[in-house]
Design an enzyme around this catalytic site. Sequence first.
Site, short mmCIF file in Angstrom:
data_model
loop_
_atom_site.label_atom_id
_atom_site.label_comp_id
_atom_site.label_asym_id
_atom_site.label_seq_id
_atom_site.Cartn_x
_atom_site.Cartn_y
_atom_site.Cartn_z
N LYS A 118 9.16 4.60 -10.92
CA LYS A 118 8.74 5.95 -10.56
C LYS A 118 9.81 6.96 -10.96
CE LYS A 118 5.74 4.76 -6.64
NZ LYS A 118 5.49 4.97 -5.20
N HIS A 158 0.17 -5.18 -4.42
CA HIS A 158 1.12 -4.56 -3.50
C HIS A 158 1.48 -5.50 -2.35
CE1 HIS A 158 3.36 -0.94 -2.91
NE2 HIS A 158 3.00 -0.83 -1.66
N HIS A 162 13.48 1.57 -4.78
CA HIS A 162 13.26 2.64 -3.81
C HIS A 162 14.36 3.69 -3.93
CE1 HIS A 162 10.84 -0.19 -0.94
NE2 HIS A 162 10.10 0.31 -1.91
N TYR A 164 10.73 -3.00 6.04
CA TYR A 164 10.66 -4.46 6.06
C TYR A 164 11.48 -5.09 7.16
CZ TYR A 164 8.44 -3.82 1.57
OH TYR A 164 7.57 -3.42 0.59
#
Length: 301
Positions: free
Chosen positions: A171, A237, A263, A272
């Site tokens: 991203k 995912h 991330h 998580y």
Amino acid sequence: MSTGSDDPVRAFLAMLSAERGASANTLAAYGRDLKGATAVIGDLAGADRAALQKLGQAWGDLAPASLARKASALRQFYAFLQDEGLREDDPSGALPRPRARRPLPRLLSHAEITALFELAEADAAHGDPVAVRLLALLELLYGSGLRATELVSLPLAAVPRDAPFVTITGKGGQQRLVPVGTRAGKALTHWLDLRVAGGRYVFPSPRGGHLTRVRLFQLLRDLAARAGLDPEKVSPHVLRHAFATHLLEGGADLRVLQTLLGHADIATTQIYTHVDASRLVTLVNQRHPLGVTQGQVRIGG
């Protein structure tokens, strides 16, 4: 737009239907929220900021998602009133703005992962290119934690033959190196040996370009069904979540996990930690001075 109604709430709902194509269920939900707010503070159209603050108190026991929905309905209502010239100000800034909790990821157990891989490996053992490709896809989703888009659009140039990693452009165009384990490396090499020459992607499409995310999704759902799992539980995912969850269970550092997943903010990775609470309690019991000292109270019972 001319509302043609003396009831601002009714005019607002009519606008939602006519201009935004809102469904009957959506209109009913907005109607209930606005009616409930009216029951608390009276005239919504003429309410000031002090009146709206009472709503925050009245809604104090609601779940964050319900509170956010009700506040959103009112914000849209007051924006409508301003657009129609029925109000000059917008008092909705006084409404509560709950911070919605990030939903917990769906999880696959180790046994479910094993069932998927056993079937995928059995299929690939016959050398069918489609089955070999699926095993390579599965290995990279669960073994390296790639996003679906990163996986299907993986260029050949990002896969060095002599190094156990791939270069991922994630991203925001950010690049990262992602390790490829021994199992995934073997599956990927097997697929590259069978892959039809030509094209720039590791997983090309017969129609040109690369395998689509939709097709990847379909392949995984079919594999899950044949493995005796609920297909609704399995997606690219979810396998990425399983990669992160099981690494954390195995003792992976959260910062390392953040890097592997790509991330930008570690707060995204921290979702998580909920899945491994028991390991964290055990860690405190074993490593904290109060936990290891004889006769001291142990955390967690």
